[in-house]
Scaffold this motif. Structure first.
Motif, PDB file in Angstrom:
ATOM      1  N   LYS A 230      47.993  34.090  87.389  1.00 48.48           N
ATOM      2  CA  LYS A 230      48.983  33.574  86.439  1.00 48.48           C
ATOM      3  C   LYS A 230      48.584  32.217  85.879  1.00 48.48           C
ATOM      4  O   LYS A 230      48.705  31.957  84.677  1.00 48.48           O
ATOM      5  CB  LYS A 230      50.352  33.502  87.121  1.00 48.48           C
ATOM      6  CG  LYS A 230      51.485  33.144  86.197  1.00 48.48           C
ATOM      7  CD  LYS A 230      52.818  33.216  86.922  1.00 48.48           C
ATOM      8  CE  LYS A 230      53.966  32.903  86.001  1.00 48.48           C
ATOM      9  NZ  LYS A 230      55.271  33.007  86.694  1.00 48.48           N
TER      10      LYS A 230
ATOM     11  N   CYS B  72      46.122  32.059  82.800  1.00 47.13           N
ATOM     12  CA  CYS B  72      46.512  32.639  81.505  1.00 47.13           C
ATOM     13  C   CYS B  72      46.892  31.536  80.522  1.00 47.13           C
ATOM     14  O   CYS B  72      48.045  31.404  80.122  1.00 47.13           O
ATOM     15  CB  CYS B  72      47.670  33.626  81.689  1.00 47.13           C
ATOM     16  SG  CYS B  72      47.301  34.977  82.806  1.00 47.13           S
ATOM     17  N   HIS B  73      45.913  30.725  80.176  1.00 44.47           N
ATOM     18  CA  HIS B  73      46.166  29.636  79.229  1.00 44.47           C
ATOM     19  C   HIS B  73      44.949  29.455  78.338  1.00 44.47           C
ATOM     20  O   HIS B  73      43.845  29.890  78.669  1.00 44.47           O
ATOM     21  CB  HIS B  73      46.512  28.325  79.951  1.00 44.47           C
ATOM     22  CG  HIS B  73      45.416  27.827  80.823  1.00 44.47           C
ATOM     23  ND1 HIS B  73      44.398  27.033  80.343  1.00 44.47           N
ATOM     24  CD2 HIS B  73      45.151  28.004  82.142  1.00 44.47           C
ATOM     25  CE1 HIS B  73      43.567  26.746  81.344  1.00 44.47           C
ATOM     26  NE2 HIS B  73      43.990  27.322  82.429  1.00 44.47           N
TER      27      HIS B  73
ATOM     28  N   ARG C 269      51.534  27.391  76.300  1.00 42.82           N
ATOM     29  CA  ARG C 269      52.002  28.738  76.634  1.00 42.82           C
ATOM     30  C   ARG C 269      53.515  28.692  76.619  1.00 42.82           C
ATOM     31  O   ARG C 269      54.127  28.029  77.441  1.00 42.82           O
ATOM     32  CB  ARG C 269      51.475  29.176  78.006  1.00 42.82           C
ATOM     33  CG  ARG C 269      51.748  30.646  78.291  1.00 42.82           C
ATOM     34  CD  ARG C 269      51.200  31.061  79.632  1.00 42.82           C
ATOM     35  NE  ARG C 269      51.999  30.488  80.708  1.00 42.82           N
ATOM     36  CZ  ARG C 269      51.614  30.397  81.969  1.00 42.82           C
ATOM     37  NH1 ARG C 269      50.426  30.816  82.338  1.00 42.82           N
ATOM     38  NH2 ARG C 269      52.394  29.861  82.885  1.00 42.82           N
TER      39      ARG C 269
ATOM     40  N   ILE D 204      55.690  33.937  79.100  1.00 43.81           N
ATOM     41  CA  ILE D 204      54.857  34.806  79.933  1.00 43.81           C
ATOM     42  C   ILE D 204      55.755  35.830  80.612  1.00 43.81           C
ATOM     43  O   ILE D 204      56.877  35.517  81.021  1.00 43.81           O
ATOM     44  CB  ILE D 204      54.033  34.007  80.981  1.00 43.81           C
ATOM     45  CG1 ILE D 204      53.068  34.939  81.727  1.00 43.81           C
ATOM     46  CG2 ILE D 204      54.925  33.223  81.928  1.00 43.81           C
ATOM     47  CD1 ILE D 204      52.003  34.207  82.539  1.00 43.81           C
TER      48      ILE D 204
ATOM     49  N   LYS E 287      55.351  39.519  83.265  1.00 39.45           N
ATOM     50  CA  LYS E 287      54.476  40.429  84.004  1.00 39.45           C
ATOM     51  C   LYS E 287      54.999  41.841  83.812  1.00 39.45           C
ATOM     52  O   LYS E 287      56.193  42.099  83.961  1.00 39.45           O
ATOM     53  CB  LYS E 287      54.438  40.083  85.494  1.00 39.45           C
ATOM     54  CG  LYS E 287      53.448  40.949  86.273  1.00 39.45           C
ATOM     55  CD  LYS E 287      53.232  40.462  87.683  1.00 39.45           C
ATOM     56  CE  LYS E 287      54.415  40.825  88.540  1.00 39.45           C
ATOM     57  NZ  LYS E 287      54.179  40.602  89.970  1.00 39.45           N
TER      58      LYS E 287
ATOM     59  N   TYR F  76      49.681  40.311  82.868  1.00 36.81           N
ATOM     60  CA  TYR F  76      50.472  39.214  82.346  1.00 36.81           C
ATOM     61  C   TYR F  76      50.364  39.310  80.834  1.00 36.81           C
ATOM     62  O   TYR F  76      49.293  39.612  80.287  1.00 36.81           O
ATOM     63  CB  TYR F  76      49.951  37.852  82.809  1.00 36.81           C
ATOM     64  CG  TYR F  76      50.133  37.611  84.285  1.00 36.81           C
ATOM     65  CD1 TYR F  76      51.405  37.528  84.835  1.00 36.81           C
ATOM     66  CD2 TYR F  76      49.036  37.466  85.132  1.00 36.81           C
ATOM     67  CE1 TYR F  76      51.581  37.305  86.195  1.00 36.81           C
ATOM     68  CE2 TYR F  76      49.205  37.247  86.487  1.00 36.81           C
ATOM     69  CZ  TYR F  76      50.479  37.176  87.007  1.00 36.81           C
ATOM     70  OH  TYR F  76      50.657  36.970  88.352  1.00 36.81           O
ATOM     71  N   GLN F  77      51.462  39.060  80.146  1.00 41.37           N
ATOM     72  CA  GLN F  77      51.473  39.084  78.686  1.00 41.37           C
ATOM     73  C   GLN F  77      52.061  37.762  78.213  1.00 41.37           C
ATOM     74  O   GLN F  77      53.109  37.335  78.703  1.00 41.37           O
ATOM     75  CB  GLN F  77      52.280  40.292  78.191  1.00 41.37           C
ATOM     76  CG  GLN F  77      51.649  41.583  78.655  1.00 41.37           C
ATOM     77  CD  GLN F  77      52.471  42.816  78.359  1.00 41.37           C
ATOM     78  OE1 GLN F  77      53.673  42.739  78.105  1.00 41.37           O
ATOM     79  NE2 GLN F  77      51.827  43.978  78.406  1.00 41.37           N
ATOM     80  N   THR F  78      51.351  37.104  77.287  1.00 38.65           N
ATOM     81  CA  THR F  78      51.693  35.724  76.960  1.00 38.65           C
ATOM     82  C   THR F  78      51.761  35.492  75.447  1.00 38.65           C
ATOM     83  O   THR F  78      51.112  36.171  74.659  1.00 38.65           O
ATOM     84  CB  THR F  78      50.633  34.761  77.539  1.00 38.65           C
ATOM     85  OG1 THR F  78      49.328  35.144  77.059  1.00 38.65           O
ATOM     86  CG2 THR F  78      50.632  34.765  79.047  1.00 38.65           C
TER      87      THR F  78
ATOM     88  N   HIS G  84      51.284  32.034  72.984  1.00 40.23           N
ATOM     89  CA  HIS G  84      50.825  30.656  72.959  1.00 40.23           C
ATOM     90  C   HIS G  84      51.010  30.101  71.553  1.00 40.23           C
ATOM     91  O   HIS G  84      50.809  30.815  70.570  1.00 40.23           O
ATOM     92  CB  HIS G  84      49.338  30.574  73.313  1.00 40.23           C
ATOM     93  CG  HIS G  84      48.984  31.287  74.587  1.00 40.23           C
ATOM     94  ND1 HIS G  84      48.771  30.630  75.768  1.00 40.23           N
ATOM     95  CD2 HIS G  84      48.831  32.607  74.852  1.00 40.23           C
ATOM     96  CE1 HIS G  84      48.487  31.521  76.720  1.00 40.23           C
ATOM     97  NE2 HIS G  84      48.519  32.719  76.178  1.00 40.23           N
TER      98      HIS G  84
END
Length: 199
Positions: free
Chosen positions: A159, A162-163, A169, A172, A174, A191-193, A195
């Protein structure tokens, strides 16, 4: 890259991506889908208001883009040149590919206002499969018997990884799916983000 046939048949947008895109305002301007596959998400982006193109370098996927009349650039992420600064970049199914060198630096160099990305995590069944090979550079070679991804090199993210430098970000989630595949119970997890470029 040897892309599983199952991926080449994907025709409909990922519902998780649809919900993330509706968190972005306004939904207009130049958008790019990196690793667009058959072009299903390029079509989605155009349908909801963006002026979108795809980027793809797999020959079989490119042929599907051409069949589907998708505007696509034939290039790898690290080689692509864009003619204008995008408002949005979607990278759905790209951060995990072992053949993309320095994904975060490459995706951030376009200075898009928004990035929407998915990242595979350690909860995937193939990560802990006894025949999966864990390399020192953070890649794994999937050996999970019965898994359609067997033989591919993947990068798994925690986690906190994820940047993207130069971006905040702002969201986020999951997503985990349990499914039967070839008679085996398989877990797929991402993980789906979202930004946003730092002001």
């Amino acid at each position: 890259m040897n892309i599983p046939y199952k991926w080449r048949e994907m025709r409909f947008p990922d519902s998780n991506l649809v919900s993330l895109l509706y968190k972005i305002e306004p939904r207009s301007g130049y958008a790019v889908d990196i690793g667009c596959g058959s072009g299903r998400h390029v079509k989605l982006l155009n349908d909801i208001g963006f002026n979108a193109i795809g980027v793809e370098n797999d020959e079989k996927q490119l042929s599907l883009c051409y069949e589907n009349k998708i505007d696509v650039i034939n290039a790898a992420l690290e080689d692509v040149t864009l003619q204008e600064k995008p408002v949005l970049i979607v990278a759905w199914g790209v951060s995990l590919l072992g053949n993309v060198t320095d994904f975060a630096q490459n995706i951030g160099r376009f200075d898009a206002t928004w990035l929407v990305i998915d990242w595979r995590n350690q909860e995937n069944s193939f990560y802990s499969a006894k025949d999966t090979i864990h390399h020192k550079n953070g890649l794994i070679t999937i050996g999970a018997s019965g898994n359609h991804l067997a033989g591919l090199n993947y990068r798994i993210h925690k986690k906190n990884e994820c940047h993207i430098q130069g971006y905040d970000r702002i969201f986020i989630q999951k997503v985990t799916i349990d499914r039967q595949e070839n008679g085996l119970q398989q877990v797929a997890s991402w993980y789906q983000t979202i930004h946003k470029l730092t002001s």
